[in-house]
Design a protein around this motif. Structure first.
Motif, PDB file in Angstrom:
ATOM      1  N   LEU A  10      16.813  19.372 120.190  1.00 20.04           N
ATOM      2  CA  LEU A  10      17.935  20.019 119.157  1.00 20.04           C
ATOM      3  C   LEU A  10      18.410  21.251 119.755  1.00 20.04           C
ATOM      4  O   LEU A  10      17.522  22.001 120.025  1.00 20.04           O
ATOM      5  N   VAL A  11      19.607  21.800 119.497  1.00 19.87           N
ATOM      6  CA  VAL A  11      20.093  22.983 119.863  1.00 19.87           C
ATOM      7  C   VAL A  11      19.967  24.051 118.777  1.00 19.87           C
ATOM      8  O   VAL A  11      20.431  23.908 117.657  1.00 19.87           O
ATOM      9  N   GLY A  68      24.821  17.135 121.226  1.00 25.46           N
ATOM     10  CA  GLY A  68      25.510  16.491 119.930  1.00 25.46           C
ATOM     11  C   GLY A  68      24.881  17.139 118.550  1.00 25.46           C
ATOM     12  O   GLY A  68      25.663  16.760 117.677  1.00 25.46           O
ATOM     13  N   VAL A  69      23.868  17.805 118.851  1.00 26.25           N
ATOM     14  CA  VAL A  69      23.416  18.132 117.368  1.00 26.25           C
ATOM     15  C   VAL A  69      22.762  19.753 117.526  1.00 26.25           C
ATOM     16  O   VAL A  69      21.839  19.960 118.591  1.00 26.25           O
ATOM     17  N   GLY A  70      23.227  20.463 116.632  1.00 24.34           N
ATOM     18  CA  GLY A  70      22.668  21.981 116.721  1.00 24.34           C
ATOM     19  C   GLY A  70      22.210  22.275 115.204  1.00 24.34           C
ATOM     20  O   GLY A  70      22.855  21.914 114.152  1.00 24.34           O
ATOM     21  N   TYR A 300      27.611  17.710 115.866  1.00 28.41           N
ATOM     22  CA  TYR A 300      27.373  18.200 114.752  1.00 28.41           C
ATOM     23  C   TYR A 300      26.406  19.605 114.848  1.00 28.41           C
ATOM     24  O   TYR A 300      25.693  19.850 115.480  1.00 28.41           O
ATOM     25  N   GLU A 301      26.966  20.653 113.970  1.00 27.89           N
ATOM     26  CA  GLU A 301      26.198  21.964 113.916  1.00 27.89           C
ATOM     27  C   GLU A 301      26.003  22.322 112.486  1.00 27.89           C
ATOM     28  O   GLU A 301      26.601  22.218 111.706  1.00 27.89           O
ATOM     29  N   TYR A 302      24.570  22.342 111.954  1.00 24.78           N
ATOM     30  CA  TYR A 302      24.338  22.415 110.774  1.00 24.78           C
ATOM     31  C   TYR A 302      23.793  24.003 110.527  1.00 24.78           C
ATOM     32  O   TYR A 302      23.197  24.600 111.185  1.00 24.78           O
ATOM     33  N   GLU A 303      24.446  24.515 109.333  1.00 22.26           N
ATOM     34  CA  GLU A 303      23.915  25.746 108.900  1.00 22.26           C
ATOM     35  C   GLU A 303      23.912  26.119 107.567  1.00 22.26           C
ATOM     36  O   GLU A 303      24.449  25.182 106.811  1.00 22.26           O
ATOM     37  N   ALA A 332      19.763  22.920 106.312  1.00 20.40           N
ATOM     38  CA  ALA A 332      20.209  23.161 107.706  1.00 20.40           C
ATOM     39  C   ALA A 332      19.617  22.310 108.604  1.00 20.40           C
ATOM     40  O   ALA A 332      20.092  21.342 109.418  1.00 20.40           O
ATOM     41  N   TRP A 333      18.214  22.734 108.625  1.00 18.26           N
ATOM     42  CA  TRP A 333      17.117  22.024 109.500  1.00 18.26           C
ATOM     43  C   TRP A 333      16.914  20.554 109.138  1.00 18.26           C
ATOM     44  O   TRP A 333      17.182  19.697 110.009  1.00 18.26           O
TER      45      TRP A 333
END
Ligand code: NAP
Ligand code: MG
Length: 405
Positions: A10-11, A68-70, A300-303, A332-333
């Motif tokens: 995961l980034v 693909g995911v951060g 996808y980037e989650y925050e 987000a995690w």
């Protein structure tokens, strides 16, 4: 239990101030004990951004494109004060802006709903996710004050020198004018991100503009959405039993207020700016809003939607107790881990994301909450937790969920 194994990294993008403190606590208490966490770490804290001339932000964005995911912690967007405070070489740009430009993505913001905090709009039972178009319109406009009499015209000169002209107004006194633009390519990306996210989250998609008044500008948005829907998404939507719904913006507002929620509301740039603040406030608190950036390629980037909670951080530095809400950062995690689990087919990781969210919501509904939530809740026996206690309260419930299974 054995720790859950991951396949693809995961980034992970670390950040600043109070949210950086929470980031560490979340990893120590809620993630590392349960998962063999595999991340590629990028330090987007302001000091390291400055040290690398902001290269680290670009590298992080490239890594999201690769994997693909951060998941990103809140970061400081420097202003003149911050340049002084951190002795910066330059007033570096907003990391979110940089990442969004590289991924060409759309931001979806959704509230986290708990039973113990009632939204101001009493019909709202399910989240309303807002997607804001992030290019053009009034945010890239050109404006002019008009003094005295004269003719204002809209002129387009094409690459062969041919002109197209429209009269804006024949002024016989002072006034103002404005010119704005958008790009079909940007509207198309926005539309595809919205349709993809609707499929991804199995929700209806609403879109609205003022096409009856703005017969060319807003109508172009309407037509592009409709066209892409018909050609690329209609059958998938039918198959999944979800709907694409277009209406006029004022009708949309009325329907949103009367609705039960549970859909994505795609907004033009200005509508999204204004309506996302209204929806966030009506659902409760900015600390309960998640945010995900989705690119048209499916990255996808989650925050969390909130910032670095500077005031709490300064208290923390003085050794004072803080009661900062970590829910949006935890979600987000969980969002990122769930997506990683789906892409890599890791059932236990998806399950872990579900459990982490369940334990977080249970903690609040049990009456253990941070100060910001305690003010909003009408539960009777509330125990106000400090930042650390709150995360530990979630840990207890998360462990219990695993014991029960
Ligand atoms: P903020 O960090 O969102 O905080 C504003 C206020 O909202 C806080 O002072 C606090 O109110 C309340 N709040 C926000 N999140 C909370 C939480 N998790 N728990 C409890 N209360 C919470 O916005 P800001 O103070 O305008 O900005 C601070 C820094 O964040 C700035 O440097 C800005 O550039 C950056 N920022 C980053 C992002 C991002 O990375 N996505 C987004 C926005 C802002 P009280 O003080 O009343 O308790
Ligand atoms: Mg706004």
């Amino acid at each position: 239990m054995d720790k859950i194994k991951m396949k693809t990294p995961l980034v992970e993008m670390d950040g600043d101030e109070m949210t950086r403190i929470l980031w560490g606590m979340i990893k120590d208490e809620l993630l590392n004990p349960f998962i063999d966490l595999k991340t590629e770490y990028y330090d987007l804290g302001l000091e390291y951004r400055n040290e690398t001339n902001d290269e680290v932000t670009v590298q992080a964005a490239e890594a999201i494109k690769k994997y693909g995911v951060g998941v990103k912690c809140a970061t400081i967007t420097p202003n003149a004060e911050r340049v002084k405070e951190y002795n910066l070489k330059e007033m570096w740009k907003s990391p979110n802006g940089t990442i969004r430009a590289i991924l060409d993505g759309t931001v979806f913001r959704a509230p986290i709903i708990v039973d113990s905090i009632k939204p101001y709009v009493r019909t709202w039972e399910k989240p309303i996710t807002i997607a804001r178009h992030a290019y053009g319109d009034v945010y890239r406009d050109v404006e002019m004050k008009i003094e005295g009499k004269g003719k204002a015209e809209l002129v387009f000169t094409n690459e062969f020198g041919e002109e197209k002209k429209e009269l804006i107004h024949d002024f016989d006194g002072d006034g103002v004018i404005l010119g704005m633009h958008n790009l079909n390519k940007s509207i198309e990306s926005f539309a595809r991100s919205c349709f993809n996210f609707a499929i991804d989250s199995k929700q209806d998609l609403w879109f609205a503009s003022k096409d009856t008044i703005s017969k060319k500008y807003d109508h172009t948005f309407k037509d592009i959405f409709q066209d892409i829907f018909e050609k690329e998404y209609k059958s998938k939507f039918n198959e999944m039993n979800i709907e694409y719904f277009y209406t006029l913006i004022d009708d949309a507002i009325a329907r949103v207020i009367k609705s039960n929620g549970g859909y994505i509301w795609a907004c033009k740039n200005y509508d999204g700016d204004v309506m996302s603040d209204m929806v966030a406030t009506a659902f409760g608190s900015l600390a309960m809003m998640t945010s995900v950036l989705v690119s048209p390629d499916g990255d996808y980037e989650y925050e969390a939607a909130h910032g670095t909670v500077q005031r709490h951080y300064y208290n923390h530095l003085e050794g004072k107790e803080t009661s900062t809400n970590s829910i949006a950062t935890i979600f987000a995690w969980s969002g990122a881990l769930r997506k990683r689990g789906e892409l890599d087919n890791i059932e236990e990781l998806i399950k872990f994301a579900d459990n982490l969210e369940k334990a977080s919501i249970q903690t609040i509904d049990d009456g253990c909450m941070t100060k910001d939530l305690a003010i909003l809740s009408n539960l009777e026996n509330i125990k106000v937790n400090n930042s650390d206690e709150f995360i530990k309260s979630i840990r207890v419930r998360l462990e219990n969920l695993y014991k029960l299974q």
